[in-house]
Design a protein around this motif. Structure first.
Motif, PDB file in Angstrom:
ATOM      1  N   ASN A  51       0.824  -1.216   0.000  1.00 59.66           N
ATOM      2  CA  ASN A  51       0.000   0.000   0.000  1.00 59.66           C
ATOM      3  C   ASN A  51       0.856   1.263   0.000  1.00 59.66           C
ATOM      4  O   ASN A  51       0.571   2.235   0.713  1.00 59.66           O
ATOM      5  N   GLY A  52       1.941   1.213  -0.789  1.00 58.08           N
ATOM      6  CA  GLY A  52       2.815   2.367  -0.907  1.00 58.08           C
ATOM      7  C   GLY A  52       3.784   2.564   0.250  1.00 58.08           C
ATOM      8  O   GLY A  52       4.529   3.545   0.270  1.00 58.08           O
ATOM      9  N   GLU A  53       3.802   1.635   1.204  1.00 62.57           N
ATOM     10  CA  GLU A  53       4.674   1.768   2.378  1.00 62.57           C
ATOM     11  C   GLU A  53       5.703   0.646   2.391  1.00 62.57           C
ATOM     12  O   GLU A  53       5.346  -0.536   2.211  1.00 62.57           O
ATOM     13  N   PRO A  54       7.000   0.958   2.567  1.00 58.33           N
ATOM     14  CA  PRO A  54       8.024  -0.095   2.617  1.00 58.33           C
ATOM     15  C   PRO A  54       7.936  -0.890   3.917  1.00 58.33           C
ATOM     16  O   PRO A  54       7.944  -0.320   5.010  1.00 58.33           O
ATOM     17  N   ILE A  55       7.839  -2.210   3.781  1.00 61.53           N
ATOM     18  CA  ILE A  55       7.761  -3.092   4.948  1.00 61.53           C
ATOM     19  C   ILE A  55       8.962  -4.040   4.937  1.00 61.53           C
ATOM     20  O   ILE A  55       9.199  -4.743   3.944  1.00 61.53           O
TER      21      ILE A  55
END
Length: 291
Positions: free
Chosen positions: A40-44
């Motif tokens: 969702n557009g967030e680096p994990i």
């Protein structure tokens, strides 16, 4: 007072360096598991830090003659996906030695490290040399290909050879195309790529419209011919008004013919005249109705 350091408190620079030099992939040979996944557009971060030498006593591959600061240092760390971290550390690391993990680290990071070392001596002149060397290598490959292509289409091969010479000259002079200009040209080329499909359509439309001057001339002549119709309509209306009294005159003639029973020839002539007048009246009425 001795400073206490947690062997699992990693420096942010070391973590970034590990991700960059690892290629952002688990260090276990053959594993393609990514260290960072965009959700969702967030680096994990979906991998775990593994110690080549254990962070704590009784851990896998523990080495007592080592400080906690050294245990948490970049040289003692690698990234492993969750599954391979469990595999590497089980049985207190008996299946994977310190030498094995250090070899993995060296094999994974050495190419990137060599590239980074080369950047230390990189200046404008060296960069120009690298560009020129790359262009010369590409030119040699293109020249070989053009020689083979010349056997198929010599004219096209000559054009391509000239283009290669121009590109090569541009590289030696150090002229670098503006990325924005290149993007605009690429977009324009894409927008104009469909024009060949429209050309036949435009030619066909042009051919169909070529007769319009003749049609315009015909319409002009028709308009001129119809200009006098208003005058004709007025004249017909006037003639019709004059003939409105003919009906009563016809009746009078018929009555006169009937009263002169002894003059049969005269009666015939009178009736013929009445019939002609009736025909003329009908014709004038029709003409008036048409206009």
């Amino acid at each position: 007072m001795t400073r206490v350091v947690d062997a699992r408190s990693y420096k942010s620079g070391d973590l970034v360096g590990l991700i960059a030099l690892s290629g952002s992939v688990c260090y276990f040979p053959g594993c393609s598991q990514r260290i960072v996944l965009i959700v969702n557009g967030e680096p994990i971060v979906q991998a775990e830090i593994a110690h080549i030498r254990a962070a704590k006593a009784n851990g896998p591959r523990y080495f007592k003659d080592m400080s906690d600061d050294e245990r948490r240092s970049y040289a003692n760390l690698i990234w492993l996906c969750v599954a391979h971290h469990k595999v590497v550390d089980r049985n207190r690391g008996a299946d994977f030695s310190i030498e094995t993990l250090e070899r993995w680290k060296s094999e994974r990071e050495s190419p990137a490290m060599d590239a980074l070392k080369g950047l230390g001596q990189l200046d404008e002149n060296r960069l120009q040399e690298l560009i020129s060397e790359a262009l010369e290598t590409a030119q040699d490959k293109l020249s070989d290909a053009l020689k083979r292509f010349e056997q198929v289409d010599s004219e096209a091969a000559n054009l391509l050879a000239n283009l290669v010479d121009e590109i090569s000259s541009t590289g030696r002079l150090g002229a670098v195309p503006d990325p924005d200009v290149s993007a605009m040209l690429a977009e324009a080329a894409s927008s104009l790529s469909h024009l060949p499909d429209y050309a036949p359509m435009l030619a066909d439309a042009g051919e169909k419209l070529s007769y319009l001057p003749d049609v315009a001339s015909q319409l002009s002549n028709a308009a001129a011919s119809a200009a006098h119709l208003a005058d004709v309509a007025i004249a017909l209306d006037a003639a019709s008004n004059k003939l409105q009294g003919l009906e009563s005159l016809i009746n009078q003639l018929n009555e006169a013919a009937s009263s002169v029973s002894g003059a049969s020839e005269l009666v015939t002539q009178i009736r013929a005249a009445a019939s002609s007048l009736a025909t003329a009246a009908n014709a004038m009425a029709d003409a008036r109705g048409a206009y």
